[in-house]
Design an enzyme around this catalytic site. Structure first.
Site, mmCIF file in Angstrom:
data_model
loop_
_atom_site.group_PDB
_atom_site.id
_atom_site.type_symbol
_atom_site.label_atom_id
_atom_site.label_comp_id
_atom_site.label_asym_id
_atom_site.label_seq_id
_atom_site.Cartn_x
_atom_site.Cartn_y
_atom_site.Cartn_z
ATOM 1 C CB CYS A 296 -0.881 0.038 1.255
ATOM 2 S SG CYS A 296 -1.947 -1.394 1.509
ATOM 3 C CG ASP B 17 16.054 36.472 -14.645
ATOM 4 O OD1 ASP B 17 15.818 35.919 -15.725
ATOM 5 O OD2 ASP B 17 15.222 37.182 -14.042
#
Length: 497
Positions: free
Chosen positions: A34, A453
């Protein structure tokens, strides 16, 4: 972070969905494995064992739980963060390389022998490349059985199985059900997660792309909306209920992907794939996962970045902020060159002009989608005179596409990121910003910081992070950048007011 079996068991006892996909647990008394958040009664500790992958649990003889569907969880963020051979191999297997090229092809791409790859994967993830690919094929087969009306034999080959017998045997082993029984299965009240997708009368293959909550969908769709290229992408609808549509170039053909901004109640994005060849289903789904950064671990990112005094005020209001990747690495490299030293809007216009001039027309247009992005081969020998940009940048574009076409630069999911960046920087016209942007989006590196940037510099100044040691943000500096980008965008939007 769970590092011991006892801490993993605590996560199982609390049904903590944060760890779905990070590990799996199996119960010896039932023979079932599971996800950690399975809603079933928690088993006793001495009956539980743990596995790093679903394939490892299957290889030990455990069947997938029909209630929690452990095969439909997000992937582990570890494989995106890791740059070693195992991380690269896991990304390539997810892209379907083993199904297309075999273990020998996988090993050749990684630069190791097939035996070394097998040994390393077995040691670290508990399963070899064939077992991992087999688990992925079974998941694809279940999707097709439960979302299409295709014949089982067609599904077997579309999912990548070599024979119908292999297909039947694998499904019985993994799901303890025949193809007919899987097709007849319905979500029902006993299922917390239900099937991966439901057709609802729609054409194509509907999927539910799982993610770890929270997920900042609005910011992701805003990011993509600002960069859509006419002909290959479009966003329709209003903010909060938008639909992102784009064309795909895939190993066996072309496709169109549609992803909804509305988040599913169970923690998924609704996606619909229209494919010319269903053998591309696994690859297409994986590429959309990369584009929307669905395997990220928002808890780990928030824990590291939120501990920084400058970043904490940015992280808190945007839980689950993601770093969009790409659906096509070669396309992203071209777009990065087009975006050099111009605004996002200007790069967008150049991209649209490029597609109009050199894109491959679709056999049948779909809405505003008319083309597939041009190949590197097609661009490498073209004049590019239709693009209104300096000759030097056209030369750079031809240089980059030529390097992509002849294999000088490798940007596949398993590429060595350091080597790829080094090679890119050796090309005329490629500087640190372009190489870093390609590394961040095309190669999915979560630890890139583009200090050159302008928008990042503005965001850092506003946050007071200019003098902060960014080393403390590792390995999630890419996410820090997206927080700065969003901060800069917020300030631009607020400026008129």
């Amino acid at each position: 972070m769970v590092t011991t079996d006892d801490s993993r068991y605590e996560a199982v006892c609390s049904r903590d969905a944060r760890f779905d996909g990070e590990f799996f647990f199996a119960v010896s008394t039932t023979g079932i494995y599971c996800r950690p958040s399975c809603p079933a009664t928690t088993p006793k500790r001495h009956n539980v064992c743990f596995f790093p992958t679903a394939a490892a649990a299957q290889g030990s003889g455990f069947r997938a739980c029909r209630r929690c569907r452990p095969d439909a969880v997000p992937g582990s963020a570890e494989w995106n963060a890791r740059a070693d051979m195992v991380g690269r191999a896991m990304r390539l297997i997810g892209d379907g390389v083993v199904d297309r090229e075999g273990v020998a092809g996988l090993a050749a791409r990684l630069g190791y022998s097939a035996r070394q790859v097998q040994r390393q994967l077995n040691a670290e993830v508990g399963a070899g490349p064939i077992a991992l690919a087999r688990a992925q094929r079974a998941h694809t087969a279940r999707i097709l059985l439960q979302t299409t009306t295709m014949q089982a034999a067609e599904i077997a080959f579309a999912a990548g199985f070599a024979s119908v017998r292999q297909f039947n045997d694998t499904l019985r082993e993994i799901y303890a059900a025949t193809p007919s029984e899987l097709r007849a299965a319905k979500p029902g009240r006993s299922s917390r997660y239900g099937v991966v997708g439901t057709a609802n009368g729609a054409a194509g293959v509907p999927l539910r792309l799982a993610y770890r909550r929270p997920y900042a969908a609005a910011e992701v769709f805003d990011y993509l909306a600002a960069r859509t290229i006419t002909g290959i992408e479009e966003l329709v609808g209003k903010r909060g209920a938008r639909l992102y549509r784009r064309t795909l170039r895939l190993p066996h053909g072309t496709g169109i992907a549609e992803v909804s901004e509305k988040l599913g109640a169970g923690g998924w994005l609704e996606c619909n794939l229209h494919l010319s060849d269903l053998r591309d289903l696994t690859t297409a789904a994986q590429r959309m996962r990369r584009l929307f950064d669905l395997d990220a671990d928002p808890y780990a990112v928030a824990e590291r970045l939120g501990a920084d005094a400058a970043l904490a005020p940015l992280v808190a209001p945007r839980p689950g902020l993601r770093a969009p990747g790409t659906a096509d690495a070669h396309e992203l490299a071209v777009r990065a060159v087009l975006g050099q030293q111009v605004s996002v809007a200007a790069g967008q216009r150049l991209g649209s002009a490029l597609v109009a001039a050199y894109g491959q027309p679709l056999a049948a247009p779909s809405g505003a989608l008319t083309h597939v992005f041009p190949t590197a081969d097609a661009l490498a020998g073209s004049s590019l005179s239709e693009l209104g940009m300096p000759g030097s940048r056209r030369d750079t574009l031809r240089t980059v596409t030529g390097a992509l076409a002849d294999g000088t630069v490798c940007l596949d999911p398993g590429a060595d990121r350091d080597e790829a960046e080094k090679t890119l920087l050796g090309l005329r016209g490629i500087g640190p910003w372009t190489a870093g942007y390609i590394r961040m989006r095309a190669l999915g590196d979560p630890d890139v910081l583009l200090t050159g940037d302008v928008a990042i510099q503005s965001g850092m100044r506003h946050a007071g992070a200019e003098a902060v040691d960014a080393e403390g943000w590792r390995p999630w500096r890419t996410y820090a950048m997206h927080h700065f980008w969003n901060t800069a965008a917020d300030r631009r939007r607020a400026a008129p007011a």
